[in-house]
Design a protein around this motif. Structure first.
Motif, PDB file in Angstrom:
ATOM      1  N   VAL A  15       0.829  -1.209   0.000  1.00 18.71           N
ATOM      2  CA  VAL A  15       0.000   0.000   0.000  1.00 18.71           C
ATOM      3  C   VAL A  15       0.865   1.261   0.000  1.00 18.71           C
ATOM      4  CG1 VAL A  15      -1.676   1.331   1.331  1.00 18.71           C
ATOM      5  CG2 VAL A  15      -1.926  -1.152   1.127  1.00 18.71           C
ATOM      6  N   ALA A  16       1.931   1.240   0.788  1.00 17.66           N
ATOM      7  CA  ALA A  16       2.808   2.416   0.859  1.00 17.66           C
ATOM      8  C   ALA A  16       3.415   2.725  -0.503  1.00 17.66           C
ATOM      9  CB  ALA A  16       3.910   2.180   1.892  1.00 17.66           C
ATOM     10  N   ASN A  17       3.826   1.663  -1.233  1.00 14.93           N
ATOM     11  CA  ASN A  17       4.406   1.882  -2.563  1.00 14.93           C
ATOM     12  C   ASN A  17       3.377   2.455  -3.530  1.00 14.93           C
ATOM     13  OD1 ASN A  17       6.424   0.453  -1.242  1.00 14.93           O
ATOM     14  ND2 ASN A  17       7.110  -0.547  -3.122  1.00 14.93           N
ATOM     15  N   ARG A  18       2.160   1.920  -3.455  1.00 14.37           N
ATOM     16  CA  ARG A  18       1.102   2.423  -4.342  1.00 14.37           C
ATOM     17  C   ARG A  18       0.817   3.896  -4.058  1.00 14.37           C
ATOM     18  NH1 ARG A  18      -1.919  -2.186  -2.963  1.00 14.37           N
ATOM     19  NH2 ARG A  18      -3.513  -0.833  -2.019  1.00 14.37           N
ATOM     20  N   ALA A  23       1.194   9.572  -5.633  1.00 11.85           N
ATOM     21  CA  ALA A  23       1.585  10.935  -5.276  1.00 11.85           C
ATOM     22  C   ALA A  23       2.621  11.483  -6.258  1.00 11.85           C
ATOM     23  CB  ALA A  23       2.137  10.964  -3.856  1.00 11.85           C
ATOM     24  N   ALA A  24       3.628  10.660  -6.601  1.00  7.55           N
ATOM     25  CA  ALA A  24       4.686  11.101  -7.514  1.00  7.55           C
ATOM     26  C   ALA A  24       4.141  11.404  -8.903  1.00  7.55           C
ATOM     27  CB  ALA A  24       5.787  10.049  -7.588  1.00  7.55           C
ATOM     28  N   VAL A  25       3.270  10.524  -9.398  1.00  6.90           N
ATOM     29  CA  VAL A  25       2.723  10.712 -10.743  1.00  6.90           C
ATOM     30  C   VAL A  25       1.799  11.932 -10.794  1.00  6.90           C
ATOM     31  CG1 VAL A  25       1.225   9.695 -12.503  1.00  6.90           C
ATOM     32  CG2 VAL A  25       2.976   8.296 -11.401  1.00  6.90           C
ATOM     33  N   GLY A  67       8.505   3.336 -10.944  1.00 11.18           N
ATOM     34  CA  GLY A  67       9.454   2.313 -10.498  1.00 11.18           C
ATOM     35  C   GLY A  67       9.275   1.900  -9.059  1.00 11.18           C
ATOM     36  N   ILE A  68       8.783   2.838  -8.244  1.00 11.48           N
ATOM     37  CA  ILE A  68       8.671   2.538  -6.817  1.00 11.48           C
ATOM     38  C   ILE A  68       7.590   1.498  -6.525  1.00 11.48           C
ATOM     39  CG2 ILE A  68       6.918   4.186  -5.999  1.00 11.48           C
ATOM     40  CD1 ILE A  68       8.966   4.972  -3.824  1.00 11.48           C
ATOM     41  N   ILE A  72      12.306   0.434  -3.955  1.00 12.24           N
ATOM     42  CA  ILE A  72      13.103   1.658  -3.933  1.00 12.24           C
ATOM     43  C   ILE A  72      14.243   1.553  -4.935  1.00 12.24           C
ATOM     44  CG2 ILE A  72      14.582   3.125  -2.526  1.00 12.24           C
ATOM     45  CD1 ILE A  72      11.679   3.378  -1.806  1.00 12.24           C
ATOM     46  N   ARG A  73      14.829   0.356  -5.035  1.00 11.27           N
ATOM     47  CA  ARG A  73      15.928   0.168  -5.985  1.00 11.27           C
ATOM     48  C   ARG A  73      15.457   0.373  -7.417  1.00 11.27           C
ATOM     49  NH1 ARG A  73      19.244  -5.287  -5.399  1.00 11.27           N
ATOM     50  NH2 ARG A  73      19.631  -4.267  -3.398  1.00 11.27           N
ATOM     51  N   ARG A  74      14.267  -0.159  -7.737  1.00 12.54           N
ATOM     52  CA  ARG A  74      13.720   0.014  -9.082  1.00 12.54           C
ATOM     53  C   ARG A  74      13.400   1.487  -9.340  1.00 12.54           C
ATOM     54  NH1 ARG A  74      10.950  -3.568 -12.419  1.00 12.54           N
ATOM     55  NH2 ARG A  74      12.271  -5.118 -11.385  1.00 12.54           N
ATOM     56  N   ALA A  75      12.909   2.179  -8.337  1.00 12.35           N
ATOM     57  CA  ALA A  75      12.604   3.604  -8.478  1.00 12.35           C
ATOM     58  C   ALA A  75      13.870   4.397  -8.785  1.00 12.35           C
ATOM     59  CB  ALA A  75      11.948   4.134  -7.206  1.00 12.35           C
TER      60      ALA A  75
END
Length: 314
Positions: A15-18, A23-25, A67-68, A72-75
């Protein structure tokens, strides 16, 4: 008995990643949309010019946000790849199709209040052999030294006084003056600063105009928008015109996109010109009612801008 085939369920994103992704997008989309905001009503708002000039960062942010979803690594990887794309692509040289017999070479430099190295300016002029030169934020002493060392003739004069940002001067080579009958004057009322014009009556009545728009800072944001509006309105009504100088604007600014002239960069995607140490945005431009045949940038010590040059027809 037959074995029951089982299928593994896809692992849902945390959920945190979503939430971070959304938010970023969203922020990236709002940031990117700023380049479409109406200039007349928003240009004077605080930080709008800066948000628009840095709109390329929205692409990096969006890539990191997507990516997130994985990690975090993918982001971080997505952000680095997007950043490399926006830094490298603008610096890829484009093919130069210049024809010395039909084109005019124009060179422009913001000398940052006359602090640019005069000898290096003259050396750049000697190397590039432009027909028309514009020195911006210059002064009488600098113009005199560059003229003496390069052999180019100033066709206009810097305005006396302490406001050195005001001074824009046009110079030409002796051969261009002889061939085209070039002479200079000032276009009045376009911007707060000087707007020198090199008239070339024997060159199809071409006009070469030096540009310096007010910077969009503090109380000058509205004046910046008005400078660009006046310049574009005037330029779009002309024929056989070249504009060159420090517009204090990028292609991300709506008022800059009002110009209906060909934008000469010499590169695939608008090589940045400011700040000179590590340029991230392009404030210095050459535009023409004709065609762009080639161009590029040049580093001159002492100023925070890169010089720009282009081979153009009018």
């Amino acid at each position: 008995m037959s074995k029951r085939r089982s299928f593994s369920q896809p692992t849902p994103y945390p959920v945190a990643n979503r939430n971070l992704c959304i938010a970023a997008v969203v922020v990236a989309m709002v940031w990117l949309s700023s380049i479409l905001w109406p200039a007349q009503t928003t240009a004077a708002w605080p930080f709008v010019a800066e948000i628009q000039a840095s709109s390329w960062v929205a692409g990096v942010l969006a890539a990191a946000g997507i990516g997130i979803l994985r990690s975090i690594r993918r982001a971080a990887l997505c952000a680095v790849l997007a950043l490399l794309a926006v830094l490298v692509v603008p610096r890829v040289p484009a093919p130069n199709f210049s024809d010395a017999h039909t084109s005019t070479r124009v060179f422009s430099l913001n000398t940052y209040w006359g602090q640019a190295d005069d000898k290096r300016i003259a050396r750049a002029i000697e190397e590039l052999k432009p027909d028309v030169v514009f020195l911006i934020e210059t002064n009488a002493e600098e113009v005199e030294k560059v003229a003496e060392q390069s052999g180019y003739e100033p066709l206009t004069k810097p305005r006396p006084g302490n406001d050195r940002a005001d001074n824009v001067v046009g110079l030409v080579s002796a051969s261009f003056k002889e061939k085209t009958g070039a002479h200079g004057n000032m276009v009045r009322g376009l911007t707060r600063f000087q707007t020198p014009r090199v008239n070339a009556p024997l060159h199809g009545n071409s006009e070469f105009v030096g540009v310096h728009a007010v910077a969009p800072a503090k109380d000058d944001r509205k004046a910046w928008e008005q400078d660009l509006a006046s310049l574009s309105d005037w330029a779009n009504s002309r024929r056989h015109l070249v504009l060159a100088g420090d517009f204090n604007a990028t292609r991300s600014h709506p008022r800059y996109r009002d110009f209906e002239l060909s934008d000469c960069t010499g590169h695939l995607a608008h090589t940045p010109t400011w700040p000179a140490v590590f340029p991230v945005i392009r404030l210095d431009h050459i535009m023409t009612t004709g065609e762009c045949l080639g161009g590029g940038t040049k580093r001159i010590p002492g100023t925070d801008h890169l010089a720009v040059w282009a081979d153009v027809t009018t």
